[in-house]
Design an enzyme around this catalytic site. Structure first.
Site, PDB file in Angstrom:
ATOM      1  N   SER A 219      -8.100   1.121   9.448  1.00 48.28           N
ATOM      2  CA  SER A 219      -7.574   0.649  10.727  1.00 48.28           C
ATOM      3  C   SER A 219      -6.301  -0.156  10.524  1.00 48.28           C
ATOM      4  O   SER A 219      -5.754  -0.713  11.471  1.00 48.28           O
ATOM      5  CB  SER A 219      -8.629  -0.223  11.429  1.00 48.28           C
ATOM      6  OG  SER A 219      -8.933  -1.352  10.634  1.00 48.28           O
TER       7      SER A 219
ATOM      8  N   LYS B  91       0.808  -1.225   0.000  1.00 45.19           N
ATOM      9  CA  LYS B  91       0.000   0.000   0.000  1.00 45.19           C
ATOM     10  C   LYS B  91       0.842   1.276   0.000  1.00 45.19           C
ATOM     11  O   LYS B  91       0.345   2.349  -0.337  1.00 45.19           O
ATOM     12  CB  LYS B  91      -0.977  -0.012   1.174  1.00 45.19           C
ATOM     13  CG  LYS B  91      -2.088  -1.048   1.011  1.00 45.19           C
ATOM     14  CD  LYS B  91      -3.020  -1.070   2.199  1.00 45.19           C
ATOM     15  CE  LYS B  91      -4.086  -2.154   2.059  1.00 45.19           C
ATOM     16  NZ  LYS B  91      -5.138  -1.777   1.108  1.00 45.19           N
TER      17      LYS B  91
END
Length: 312
Positions: free
Chosen positions: A75, A50
């Site tokens: 989260s 990511k």
């Protein structure tokens, strides 16, 4: 979108990311009956692929947008990725996290410089808190997977793999929100040599599998899978890419995911999170399909809470 624009993305983000290693194992090859090449994004900065998409998304903002900052709700890995990418580019990062998020994840975001806002643990609360920050701070919202610049950044993992191994027959990645699989599919289309792309998905959260079958985005009533990074669903930007460039998606059971993860820890001597093991689990499940072929597997990340990890 074309090959040149993907190369420009790769060049743009390269100062801020790692070109991650590719590992092999003779024993795992023998078990699978194929030649396997593992692209280890668990060694990426902040521990997951990511970082690529987050960096590309922030770089593509205007100077004025960068000055006002960015916001996302997450989260997990994307919260960390946006926080670190923003710090590297001298941009404020506002991170909305559910109040029940593990402390280790919150601390990681804070350590990377993210400004954390806690909310109730549901999607409506996350979206409302994010919108409040957009309204009050003028920050730009960046979606973890349903954002074209995020997808193009994610594509660079598979690009690196194909640039070193252009004759791969198959390329696999896990699918949750669809951002990694969409990027992987674009990379294979432009840089592969008739390379077939497949997604791996937990049977317990099989919305992408069902979406590809039905032709429209499906949802999960529940997503009770150990592969917690894959509990999200597809978006209207990445789904058409999957429809066009992904051959099909294979679902795997929980025990198959855990078996694959244990093998990766034991045989490659690396730490991977359960979501990372899903694509490898597909290869072990469908041995005849991949027999004697060259198979690239994207190991998406290695951010695990060692206090909770279980192998069975």
């Amino acid at each position: 979108m074309d090959k040149q624009s993907l190369l420009e993305v790769q060049q743009r983000i390269s100062p801020f990311i790692h070109n991650t290693p590719v590992l092999t194992s003779q024993l795992l090859d023998e078990m699978a009956g194929a030649k396997l090449f593992f692209k280890c994004e668990n060694f990426q900065k902040m521990g997951a692929f990511k970082m690529r998409g987050a960096t590309n998304a922030i770089i593509n903002l205007t100077k004025e947008e960068q000055e006002r900052g960015v916001v996302t709700h997450s989260s997990g890995n994307f919260a960390q990725a946006i926080s670190l990418a923003a710090r590297n580019l001298d941009v404020k990062a506002y991170i909305v996290m559910p109040n029940n998020a593990p402390l280790v994840k919150k601390e990681a975001v804070l350590n990377y410089g993210g400004l954390v806002t806690e909310c109730e643990p549901n999607i409506k609360a996350r979206e409302q808190a994010s919108q409040d920050i957009v309204d009050n701070k003028g920050a730009t919202f960046i979606h973890p997977s349903n954002d074209l610049n995020v997808i193009l950044g994610n594509a660079t993992a598979a690009m690196e793999l194909l640039q070193s191994l252009p004759d791969l027959n198959f390329l696999l990645s896990p699918v949750g929100g669809g951002g990694l699989l969409a990027g992987t599919a674009l990379a294979a289309h432009y840089f592969g040599n008739h390379c077939v792309v497949l997604g791996g998905e937990p049977k317990a959260a099989d919305d992408a599998f069902r979406s590809m079958k039905s032709g429209h985005i499906e949802t999960n009533i529940s997503a009770n899978t150990v592969a917690d990074g894959l509990r999200t669903q597809l978006g209207d930007i990445n789904f058409p890419i999957l429809q066009k460039y992904v051959d099909h998606i294979v679902c795997v059971e929980e025990h198959e995911i855990l078996k694959a993860m244990k093998l990766l820890w034991e045989r490659l001597k690396i730490v991977v999170e359960p979501s990372s093991a899903v694509a490898f689990a597909v290869v072990l499940k469908e041995k005849e399909y991949f027999k004697n072929k060259k198979v690239g597997i994207i190991l998406s990340g290695g951010n695990v809470d060692l206090e909770t990890i279980k192998f069975s």
